[in-house]
Motif scaffolding. Structure first.
Motif, PDB file in Angstrom:
ATOM      1  N   LEU A 241     -44.973  23.487 -22.828  1.00 56.03           N
ATOM      2  CA  LEU A 241     -43.565  23.277 -22.203  1.00 56.03           C
ATOM      3  C   LEU A 241     -42.450  24.344 -22.614  1.00 56.03           C
ATOM      4  O   LEU A 241     -42.349  24.850 -23.775  1.00 56.03           O
ATOM      5  CB  LEU A 241     -43.101  21.981 -22.110  1.00 56.03           C
ATOM      6  CG  LEU A 241     -43.897  20.916 -21.606  1.00 56.03           C
ATOM      7  CD1 LEU A 241     -43.281  19.419 -21.899  1.00 56.03           C
ATOM      8  CD2 LEU A 241     -44.341  20.710 -20.234  1.00 56.03           C
ATOM      9  N   TYR A 242     -41.921  24.885 -21.571  1.00 54.29           N
ATOM     10  CA  TYR A 242     -40.825  25.888 -22.001  1.00 54.29           C
ATOM     11  C   TYR A 242     -39.794  25.342 -22.841  1.00 54.29           C
ATOM     12  O   TYR A 242     -39.370  24.310 -22.840  1.00 54.29           O
ATOM     13  CB  TYR A 242     -40.009  26.428 -20.480  1.00 54.29           C
ATOM     14  CG  TYR A 242     -39.177  27.416 -20.972  1.00 54.29           C
ATOM     15  CD1 TYR A 242     -39.312  28.688 -21.229  1.00 54.29           C
ATOM     16  CD2 TYR A 242     -37.707  27.053 -20.497  1.00 54.29           C
ATOM     17  CE1 TYR A 242     -38.391  29.642 -21.504  1.00 54.29           C
ATOM     18  CE2 TYR A 242     -36.883  28.050 -20.748  1.00 54.29           C
ATOM     19  CZ  TYR A 242     -36.891  29.145 -21.223  1.00 54.29           C
ATOM     20  OH  TYR A 242     -36.050  30.207 -21.700  1.00 54.29           O
ATOM     21  N   GLN A 255     -37.487  20.512 -16.695  1.00 55.55           N
ATOM     22  CA  GLN A 255     -38.355  21.037 -17.724  1.00 55.55           C
ATOM     23  C   GLN A 255     -39.608  21.787 -17.148  1.00 55.55           C
ATOM     24  O   GLN A 255     -40.057  21.153 -15.933  1.00 55.55           O
ATOM     25  CB  GLN A 255     -38.859  19.983 -18.521  1.00 55.55           C
ATOM     26  CG  GLN A 255     -39.637  20.073 -19.764  1.00 55.55           C
ATOM     27  CD  GLN A 255     -39.902  19.052 -20.771  1.00 55.55           C
ATOM     28  OE1 GLN A 255     -40.559  17.967 -20.458  1.00 55.55           O
ATOM     29  NE2 GLN A 255     -39.839  19.181 -21.983  1.00 55.55           N
ATOM     30  N   SER A 257     -43.250  23.800 -16.860  1.00 55.54           N
ATOM     31  CA  SER A 257     -44.757  23.833 -17.439  1.00 55.54           C
ATOM     32  C   SER A 257     -45.097  25.193 -17.357  1.00 55.54           C
ATOM     33  O   SER A 257     -44.422  25.978 -17.008  1.00 55.54           O
ATOM     34  CB  SER A 257     -45.523  22.621 -16.725  1.00 55.54           C
ATOM     35  OG  SER A 257     -45.777  23.360 -15.511  1.00 55.54           O
TER      36      SER A 257
END
Length: 407
Positions: A241-242, A255, A257
């Motif tokens: 995940l960032y 959020q 991916s």
């Protein structure tokens, strides 16, 4: 045609220079807008045979179903406005930086560099004002560094992890009598920190993923006075995940991916005809094989297969499918259920996928801007004066955003 609504429109980015808070406000508004429309861009186009929005956006799906060809970006924009209740546009217009008045280098500077790459290097050099000495991050053979040394009259320290590229670059620098020296270093292991402490500027043109975020963090620690970075390949990161860089980014409502990060750079405006043709063929072959594997295994989900050599595609669908079946230990099924008819099915599914992606890819640039703003905010939070500009037209490279930061 209805008049398109606009949430934000920035016509003159120079106005932002005296209002650092505007990047923060812009990020917040963009984050909220992306969250509101997340169901349209956070989709797996390969995984579902049906429209991913069938139950929540039936009008949009009906419009897509009636199309005979993949829609253009402008028609998608109009369809979103027409068929999505409450949809508003988030429009950015980044002005290009003014050209720096630089002398043209001799023709031999571009020798051995592909035309479009050389144009990108020249455009980047024309729009920055580095302070000597300058660190060229992830330099390759140091083509950018050589041009900067010549045009800006600065000394260049080029850092590159491949020793053979360092050797070739150093040889060329000496032949041209340029103030440029190379160091072989793995910057992801912290081997660029010493070099950063001995320079006033650092530049990176299309350093991928963790490479340019590492530069940002280490340049902040070293107190580098001037940074010029054109980010690229945000998905090339070790994290699933960032991981936002800025404090504000860490509080964001969306959020991202790895697939979301890939969407941010999924644009092929510079590919040649052959490359585009093979890309379309590979998409159809992969989807045709996927339809075959769903039939033989009863699996109703998309089966990911590894990257394949392009030469395999030219040998036909059956050869490709046999190779794919071996990668997934399904070769025993090939003698029982032949591949006949699945190539045509793959092309039909590829048309469907392209329509799905025409919608999700509408959000490509806003996602990239969200990521670039996160980088700008990280630098602002540590005291840098930051601007975001485009350094060339997108026809030259889709990754045309430039983050400049100075103390």
């Amino acid at each position: 045609m209805r008049t398109l609504g606009k949430l934000y429109k920035i016509l003159n980015t120079s106005k932002l220079l005296s209002h650092p808070s505007r990047y923060s406000e812009l990020f917040q508004a963009l984050d909220l807008w992306l969250l509101q429309h997340k169901h349209l861009w956070d989709v797996s186009s390969f995984h579902s045979i049906d429209w991913p929005w069938q139950t929540i956006e039936p009008d949009l799906c009906d419009w897509l179903s009636q199309l005979k060809a993949c829609p253009t970006e402008s028609s998608v924009e109009q369809a979103l406005f027409d068929h999505i209740k409450g949809f508003k546009l988030f429009l950015f217009e980044w002005e290009a930086l003014s050209y720096v008045d630089l002398s043209l280098p001799p023709n031999y500077f571009s020798a051995g560099i592909k035309g479009r790459k050389w144009q990108q290097i020249a455009a980047f050099s024309n729009r920055i004002e580095p302070i000597s000495p300058v660190l060229e991050w992830c330099a390759g053979k140091g083509h950018l560094g050589k041009l900067l040394a010549y045009q800006h009259d600065v000394s260049i320290h080029s850092v590159e992890w491949q020793a053979e590229l360092c050797e070739a670059g150093q040889k060329e620098a000496e032949q041209r009598q340029l103030s440029q020296h190379f160091t072989q270093a793995d910057v992801l292991k912290g081997e660029g920190k010493t070099a950063l402490k001995s320079v006033k500027s650092a530049v990176a043109l299309h350093a991928c993923g963790d490479l340019h975020t590492t530069l940002i963090e280490q340049a902040i620690d070293a107190g580098v006075s001037y940074l010029a970075i054109s980010p690229c390949c945000y998905h090339l990161t070790q994290h699933a995940l960032y991981q936002p860089l800025s404090k504000q980014g860490q509080k964001a409502q969306i959020q991202l991916s790895q697939e979301n990060l890939k969407l941010a750079v999924k644009e092929v405006v510079t590919a040649g005809q052959r490359e585009q043709r093979l890309k379309k063929m590979e998409l159809a072959y992969r989807l045709g094989f996927d339809s075959w594997q769903r039939k033989v295994t009863g699996n109703d989900g998309y089966l990911t297969i590894p990257s394949c050599p392009k030469s395999l595609l030219t040998q036909g669908f059956e050869v490709f499918s046999l190779w794919a079946a071996e990668q997934k230990a399904l070769q025993t099924y090939a003698s029982e259920i032949p591949f006949d008819g699945f190539e045509a099915l793959g092309y039909l599914r590829s048309e469907h996928v392209q329509k799905v992606e025409s919608v999700s890819q509408y959000f490509r640039r806003p996602l990239e801007l969200w990521l670039v703003l996160d980088r700008a905010l990280r630098l602002q939070e540590t005291g840098y004066h930051v601007t975001i500009e485009s350094f060339c037209d997108k026809s030259l490279t889709p990754r045309n955003l430039l983050v400049c930061a100075s103390l």
